[in-house]
Design a protein around this motif. Structure first.
Motif, short mmCIF file in Angstrom:
data_model
loop_
_atom_site.label_atom_id
_atom_site.label_comp_id
_atom_site.label_asym_id
_atom_site.label_seq_id
_atom_site.Cartn_x
_atom_site.Cartn_y
_atom_site.Cartn_z
N PHE A 14 -12.16 -0.62 14.84
CA PHE A 14 -11.56 0.49 13.99
C PHE A 14 -10.53 1.13 15.01
CE2 PHE A 14 -10.73 4.97 13.32
CZ PHE A 14 -10.28 4.96 12.08
N TRP A 15 -10.76 1.52 16.21
CA TRP A 15 -9.81 1.93 17.09
C TRP A 15 -8.89 0.89 17.71
CZ3 TRP A 15 -8.57 6.91 16.94
CH2 TRP A 15 -9.76 7.53 16.40
N LEU A 16 -9.15 -0.19 17.80
CA LEU A 16 -8.39 -1.25 18.15
C LEU A 16 -7.23 -1.49 17.13
CD1 LEU A 16 -7.50 -4.07 19.79
CD2 LEU A 16 -8.75 -5.23 17.88
N CYS A 17 -7.58 -1.42 15.89
CA CYS A 17 -6.54 -1.54 14.83
C CYS A 17 -5.68 -0.37 14.78
CB CYS A 17 -7.37 -1.66 13.41
SG CYS A 17 -7.91 -3.41 13.38
N VAL A 18 -6.16 0.92 14.86
CA VAL A 18 -5.43 1.97 14.97
C VAL A 18 -4.34 2.00 15.87
CG1 VAL A 18 -5.45 4.53 15.29
CG2 VAL A 18 -7.19 3.24 13.77
N SER A 19 -4.85 1.79 17.26
CA SER A 19 -3.85 1.80 18.05
C SER A 19 -3.18 0.57 18.38
CB SER A 19 -4.68 1.88 19.75
OG SER A 19 -5.61 0.84 19.64
N PHE A 20 -3.44 -0.75 18.20
CA PHE A 20 -2.78 -1.78 18.05
C PHE A 20 -1.31 -1.45 16.98
CE2 PHE A 20 -1.24 -5.97 16.79
CZ PHE A 20 -0.97 -6.31 18.14
N PHE A 21 -1.87 -1.27 15.94
CA PHE A 21 -0.84 -1.26 14.89
C PHE A 21 0.13 -0.01 15.05
CE2 PHE A 21 -3.87 -4.24 12.85
CZ PHE A 21 -2.71 -5.26 12.55
N SER A 22 -0.34 1.04 15.42
CA SER A 22 0.42 2.04 15.73
C SER A 22 1.36 1.76 17.00
CB SER A 22 -0.28 3.44 16.27
OG SER A 22 -1.24 3.34 16.92
N MET A 23 1.05 1.07 17.94
CA MET A 23 1.70 0.63 18.99
C MET A 23 2.85 -0.33 18.31
SD MET A 23 0.57 -1.21 22.39
CE MET A 23 1.66 -1.47 23.96
N LEU A 24 2.38 -1.09 17.53
CA LEU A 24 3.36 -2.28 17.00
C LEU A 24 4.42 -1.37 16.07
CD1 LEU A 24 3.83 -5.22 16.12
CD2 LEU A 24 2.52 -5.07 14.47
N PHE A 25 4.01 -0.37 15.67
CA PHE A 25 4.97 0.30 14.78
C PHE A 25 5.96 1.04 15.82
CE2 PHE A 25 6.27 4.47 12.99
CZ PHE A 25 6.67 4.25 11.84
N ILE A 26 5.30 1.81 16.91
CA ILE A 26 6.29 2.45 17.71
C ILE A 26 7.33 1.53 18.53
CG2 ILE A 26 6.34 3.94 19.91
CD1 ILE A 26 3.59 4.91 19.26
N MET A 27 6.79 0.40 18.98
CA MET A 27 7.48 -0.63 19.69
C MET A 27 8.72 -1.07 18.88
SD MET A 27 6.61 -1.04 22.54
CE MET A 27 5.41 0.10 23.55
N SER A 28 8.15 -1.55 17.49
CA SER A 28 9.42 -2.26 16.81
C SER A 28 10.31 -1.17 16.17
CB SER A 28 8.71 -3.00 15.77
OG SER A 28 7.85 -1.98 14.85
N LYS A 29 10.01 0.17 15.93
CA LYS A 29 10.66 1.12 15.44
C LYS A 29 11.66 1.74 16.74
CE LYS A 29 10.43 1.25 11.19
NZ LYS A 29 10.82 0.20 10.71
N PHE A 30 10.96 2.18 17.71
CA PHE A 30 11.98 2.95 18.80
C PHE A 30 12.06 2.04 20.04
CE2 PHE A 30 8.99 5.88 16.36
CZ PHE A 30 10.14 6.34 15.57
N ILE A 31 11.14 1.20 20.58
CA ILE A 31 11.60 0.92 21.97
C ILE A 31 12.01 -0.45 21.92
CG2 ILE A 31 10.24 0.15 24.14
CD1 ILE A 31 9.89 2.90 23.76
N ILE A 32 11.94 -1.34 20.99
CA ILE A 32 12.44 -2.52 20.96
C ILE A 32 13.87 -2.57 20.56
CG2 ILE A 32 12.45 -5.00 19.97
CD1 ILE A 32 9.44 -4.76 20.06
N PRO A 33 14.26 -1.64 19.38
CA PRO A 33 15.76 -1.88 19.13
C PRO A 33 16.59 -1.19 20.07
CG PRO A 33 14.14 -0.91 17.39
CD PRO A 33 13.47 -1.04 18.48
#
Lengths: 160, 240
Positions: A14-33
């Motif tokens: 559960f926490w893996l999904c929560v943290s991984f997908f929130s990280m995916l979201f943060i990275m693709s929305k803020f850091i990578i661009p």
């Protein structure tokens, strides 16, 4: 081994999904661009500079071409002038040489004519003198058989 | 001397239960969240200035970015670049999970089968979804490559299925084994420090060396995990 404790798996997943997908979201929305933006900007800047360098180089090449063109023009003009002067000089020299040759030719002919005249005159005198001399000799030897006409004929025979 | 396996025990911090399902916030969950927060803050801090000529700090995220970029280009091709965020996140998640685990008193969630296996399964599902989206029914060709006689199908299909499922399994076991063994070794050698008294200086020096080595392993394993994910993604897109 705690790794095999199945009771913790649901919470981990559960926490893996929560943290991984929130990280995916943060990275693709803020850091990578943002990183991509920096890199794109740098690439643009580099391309810009490259373009400028290319333009400058083209300008330099154009200048070089112009210089070569001017150099070629000047060389051609100089060659032309040189050639004309040479031609003028040549024709002048040829003219002078012709004049001199004609002059010399004329003088030679005149001289030859004078020499021929002198030679003829001298021959006449030699003939007369030899006839006189022969007459004198015969008179002194007191030979009456040979007269002046015979002497002249004899001289002619010798001359021939 | 304490049990070297004790460090891997998962302890609930905030017990949460939905129905019969236990989703307690544990020390493992804490470090997953920490990996997310720390990596986000660190990267965000490093690229806050966004200068054309990078500072030392800024060049780190740029290097990671370009490294992942070239990794995808080499293994998947240019079309794989749209999956860049996924691969990027996998790398950072694993790398920070490994490295945070090296801090004293820290928990290494990448040493747990469930966590890493879950991540591998996410990557596998991601590949399958991309593969099906791209090739529709042709994705089933993964299990029955072209040019093989139909008579061999009963043999080939199980083999291909095993190889398909063994990919996330090998990914998981490799990472978990590396992390677990490294931490057990650190713990055992650290146990000698008190036992040897003044001579304990020797295991301390030794352990310092091992920590540096483990830091290298942490990055290397994150790298391997990412490279293999990339290769599997390339397989899913181009296979056979």
């Amino acid at each position: 081994m705690p790794q095999l404790d199945i009771s913790t798996f649901t919470s981990q997943l559960f926490w893996l999904c929560v943290s991984f997908f929130s990280m995916l979201f943060i990275m693709s929305k803020f850091i990578i661009p943002k990183i991509g933006d920096i890199l794109a900007q740098r690439q643009r800047k580099i391309d810009d500079y490259l373009h400028k360098a290319h333009m400058t180089r083209q300008q330099a090449e154009e200048s070089l071409n112009k210089y070569h063109q001017a150099l070629a023009d000047a060389t051609r003009k100089a060659d032309e002038t040189l050639r004309k002067t040479q031609e003028e000089l040549n024709s002048f020299i040829t003219g002078k040489q012709n004049e001199l040759r004609d002059e010399l030719h004329r003088k030679i002919i005149e001289g030859e004519a004078e020499i021929a005249a002198g030679k003829a005159e001298a021959l006449v005198k030699v003939r007369e003198m030899s006839a006189e001399l022969a007459g004198d000799i015969i008179k002194k030897l007191d030979i009456s058989v040979i007269n002046a006409a015979d002497i002249k004929n004899a001289i002619k025979k010798i001359e021939q | 001397m304490s049990n070297p396996m004790e460090q891997f025990v998962i302890k609930p911090i905030i017990p949460i239960k939905i129905g019969d399902i236990d989703i307690s916030f544990t020390n493992s969950a804490l470090f997953m969240v920490l990996a997310v927060v720390v990596s986000t803050l660190l990267l965000g801090f490093c690229i806050r200035k966004r200068t054309i000529i990078p500072s030392v700090a800024q060049s780190v995220p740029e290097t990671i970015y370009e490294f992942i970029n070239s990794l995808i280009k080499e293994n998947v091709g240019t079309e794989g670049l749209k999956y860049f965020p996924f691969i990027f996140t996998v790398f950072l998640f694993v790398a920070f999970g490994n490295m945070l685990g090296l801090l004293p008193y820290a928990f290494t969630f990448t040493s747990h089968l469930a966590a890493v296996g879950g991540l591998s399964l996410i990557a596998l599902l991601f590949n399958v979804i991309i593969g099906i989206k791209k090739k529709k029914w042709g994705y089933l060709r993964t299990f029955m490559p072209k040019g093989i006689p139909a008579a061999l199908a009963p043999l080939i299909i199980p083999i291909e299925m095993i190889s398909f499922l063994s990919k996330p399994f090998s990914l998981t076991v490799r990472l978990v084994a590396n992390m677990t063994v490294g931490h057990i070794m650190l713990k055992i050698i650290a146990g000698f420090v008190l036992a040897l008294g003044v001579g304990g200086i020797i295991p301390i020096v030794f352990n310092s060396g091992i920590v540096v080595f483990e830091l290298f392993i942490a990055l290397l394993q994150a790298f391997i995990y990412t490279v293999l994910s990339c290769i599997y993604l390339g397989d899913a897109i181009h296979s056979h």
